[in-house]
Design an enzyme around this catalytic site. Sequence first.
Site, short mmCIF file in Angstrom:
data_model
loop_
_atom_site.label_atom_id
_atom_site.label_comp_id
_atom_site.label_asym_id
_atom_site.label_seq_id
_atom_site.Cartn_x
_atom_site.Cartn_y
_atom_site.Cartn_z
N LYS A 1 17.30 22.65 -34.20
CA LYS A 1 16.81 21.93 -35.37
C LYS A 1 15.33 21.54 -35.25
O LYS A 1 14.63 21.48 -36.26
CB LYS A 1 17.66 20.67 -35.61
N GLU B 1 15.08 11.33 -36.86
CA GLU B 1 14.73 11.46 -38.27
C GLU B 1 14.82 10.12 -38.96
O GLU B 1 15.64 9.28 -38.60
CB GLU B 1 15.71 12.43 -38.99
N HIS C 1 29.83 13.01 -41.69
CA HIS C 1 28.85 14.10 -41.72
C HIS C 1 29.49 15.47 -41.86
O HIS C 1 28.85 16.49 -41.60
CB HIS C 1 27.94 14.08 -40.48
N ARG D 1 24.30 32.24 -41.62
CA ARG D 1 25.61 32.89 -41.73
C ARG D 1 26.18 32.62 -43.11
O ARG D 1 25.60 31.88 -43.90
CB ARG D 1 26.55 32.26 -40.69
P1 ADP Z 1 29.51 24.42 -43.12
O1 ADP Z 1 30.76 23.67 -43.10
O2 ADP Z 1 28.48 23.86 -44.00
O3 ADP Z 1 29.68 25.89 -43.28
P2 ADP Z 1 29.37 23.49 -40.49
O4 ADP Z 1 28.14 23.14 -39.72
O5 ADP Z 1 30.29 22.38 -40.82
O6 ADP Z 1 28.86 24.24 -41.75
O7 ADP Z 1 30.16 24.59 -39.65
C1 ADP Z 1 31.02 25.57 -40.18
C2 ADP Z 1 31.93 26.04 -39.12
O8 ADP Z 1 31.28 26.28 -37.92
C3 ADP Z 1 32.99 25.03 -38.82
O9 ADP Z 1 34.15 25.72 -38.49
C4 ADP Z 1 32.43 24.29 -37.64
O10 ADP Z 1 33.47 23.69 -36.90
C5 ADP Z 1 31.73 25.40 -36.92
N1 ADP Z 1 30.56 24.98 -36.16
C6 ADP Z 1 29.32 24.84 -36.64
N2 ADP Z 1 28.46 24.52 -35.69
C7 ADP Z 1 29.18 24.44 -34.56
C8 ADP Z 1 28.86 24.16 -33.20
N3 ADP Z 1 27.64 23.91 -32.81
N4 ADP Z 1 29.84 24.16 -32.32
C9 ADP Z 1 31.09 24.42 -32.69
N5 ADP Z 1 31.45 24.73 -33.95
C10 ADP Z 1 30.52 24.73 -34.86
P1 ADP Z 2 24.98 19.79 -38.75
O1 ADP Z 2 24.30 20.85 -37.97
O2 ADP Z 2 25.94 19.02 -37.94
O3 ADP Z 2 25.50 20.29 -40.03
P2 ADP Z 2 22.87 18.49 -40.30
O4 ADP Z 2 21.49 18.28 -39.82
O5 ADP Z 2 23.08 19.56 -41.30
O6 ADP Z 2 23.80 18.72 -39.04
O7 ADP Z 2 23.42 17.12 -40.88
C1 ADP Z 2 24.77 16.96 -41.22
C2 ADP Z 2 24.92 15.80 -42.22
O8 ADP Z 2 24.37 14.58 -41.71
C3 ADP Z 2 24.18 16.03 -43.51
O9 ADP Z 2 24.92 16.80 -44.41
C4 ADP Z 2 23.96 14.61 -43.99
O10 ADP Z 2 25.13 14.11 -44.59
C5 ADP Z 2 23.74 13.84 -42.73
N1 ADP Z 2 22.29 13.73 -42.44
C6 ADP Z 2 21.56 14.59 -41.73
N2 ADP Z 2 20.28 14.19 -41.64
C7 ADP Z 2 20.20 13.03 -42.32
C8 ADP Z 2 19.14 12.09 -42.59
N3 ADP Z 2 17.92 12.30 -42.12
N4 ADP Z 2 19.42 11.01 -43.34
C9 ADP Z 2 20.67 10.79 -43.81
N5 ADP Z 2 21.70 11.61 -43.58
C10 ADP Z 2 21.48 12.72 -42.84
MG MG Z 3 24.43 21.11 -41.53
#
Ligand code: ADP
Ligand code: ADP
Ligand code: MG
Length: 612
Positions: free
Chosen positions: A116, A200, A235, A297
Amino acid sequence: MIASLLIANRGEIACRIIRTAREMGIRTVAVYSDADAKALHVREADEVVHIGPSPARESYLVGAKIIAAAKATGAEAIHPGYGFLSENAEFAQAVMDAGLVWVGPKPSSITAMGLKDAAKALMADAGVPVTPGYMGANQDPAFLAEQAAEIGYPVLIKAVAGGGGKGMRKVDGAADFADALASCQREAAASFGNAHVLIEKYILTPRHIEVQVFGDTHGNIVHLFERDCSLQRRHQKVIEEAPAPGMDDATRQQLCAAAVRAAKAVDYVGAGTIEFIADASDGLRADRIWFMEMNTRLQVEHPVTEEITGVDLVEWQLRVASGEPLPLTQDDLTIEGWAMEARLYAEDPAKGFLPSTGPLELFQLPDHIGRVDTGVHEGAEVSPFYDPMIAKLIAHGEDREAARETLSEMLEDSAVWPVRTNAAFLIRALDHPDFVAGAVDTGLIGRDGEAMAAAPEPSAAALTNAAMAMVPRSLQAGFRLNAPGVRSAPFLLDGKRVDVALHGPGTDEPAPAMLVAEAGAVWQLTPWRVEGGAGGAASDGAILSPMPGKIIAVAVAAGEPVAKGQKLLTLEAMKMEHSLIAPFDGVVAELNATPGAQVQVEALLARIEAAG
Ligand code: ADP
Ligand code: ADP
Ligand code: MG
């Protein structure tokens, strides 16, 4: 066009990919672990390869086994789905080095967006607004605390390698910073093998808005508009929709243009999602929407985009991977109506969202309305090894309210048992006034989720309907004749006593047990059984007839001492025998039962007086 495809995934996304591949005439190869030997994706694929034990790190995460499976079956290409190896640049490279087609972006794009902090730096350089904060290399706790103070509380500490909502800590003030940092770093090291964090600004009234982008190998990149994924729990996304409520055309254009710039900066090929966080305290404004991360993806919630654009994103992935240009240009793409998706999880909201595993004895999802993407079938087993998402329900309508209503109806029509699901929780979330109004921020469930998570209860009408199927016609008739006005009988609802009002004629073939299915929830209703602890005896020692029936044996005499659990008499009702037992040690103080006698529900058959 590729002629064969191995899907390096499982569950609903594997089935989703197989569906499109089949429509395109592409031969499909599924891989599976021990736990998935009978899984739906294995049933649906043309060919299957076993790749090892149930834990993902010994099967779905072992790149070498998957590449070997592709080689052994002559598959030309590998689709990684989401999760597992989908964002693993080394695996993508290994697939290509093995002479196979990788259905995904270049490894260099995955790497550029993989962490990130690096991704944010790159995006800032490309002119994409990024969430304000510190994303540098210095990880000294005292220095990070200074940065947090400078950014201004509240802040969010994020693992740079995080994903799936893990490795994040919101910190409200300086006093909590050191502890939150240490625990975030510990979780990050354990979950992602990388303790590095960024800090952040925590955006207030946050909304999660993301843009679907698509690139091909001919240098074209388009966007397919935005999705709103603001309804989240911890989240993690719960309900997603497209387009985003309250998004005006000018804001949309600026946001989507920023997303295309982001994708161009990493020379993006294939399906990707740019995630933004919006400060929605004053509606959606382009100058208050910032880049958060890119998912390189296909996304879980891609169907809502498919529903509003009419595009099959998996088809596009397979065409692009085969070297074809994007089927449509930006100008060809438009938004039709509104789409909403709910993630159906095998979990029990009333028990802290504990995952619920076991056999799917009942698994019925609507087949007449909406779209259902699932990876399980009735009779299958939800294993503890993988993500508990068992289906996605997707509704498309003319406008937001139509989509919302259809989705709610779809959830109401879902019946899963004995595995628990979050269907009732989802229905309540859809009905929340803020959700109805399109005024959702990511904190909604945190604030009001408790009421949504409460265990649902069946209506009296649903209970009566089920109970009547267990009451024999003859018995019911007699019961009505002999005891006018007494119209309820005790039953067990998931093991707990309920008194159910009865009406109507009963049935010729009484069922031994019934499932009450209502509003996305399912309960088991059985005749009141006295054996096994539940007991028909009140604490005062009164032994009441649990249902109308006939005494077929009396095992004790008045005045006789009895021990707790000792059988007192046997009642025949609903074609079954029921033993009534002593609730505690004592003597039979009263006995109103003779063999052969018909008794009514709640008739006092005996009374036990406690010993001593
Ligand atoms: P989204 O739901 O927006 O597609 P997510 O970040 O929630 O994105 O991840 C989608 C899928 O990938 C989920 O099955 C989640 O458990 C898995 N996943 C995403 N990042 C990781 C990670 N770093 N380690 C393990 N599983 C992950
Ligand atoms: P992940 O890789 O786990 O998906 P993200 O960076 O996409 O991580 O953040 C996941 C969730 O956390 C976001 O969808 C949002 O709800 C919350 N979030 C992330 N960054 C912020 C922020 N700076 N302020 C408030 N909420 C946040
Ligand atoms: Mg995310």
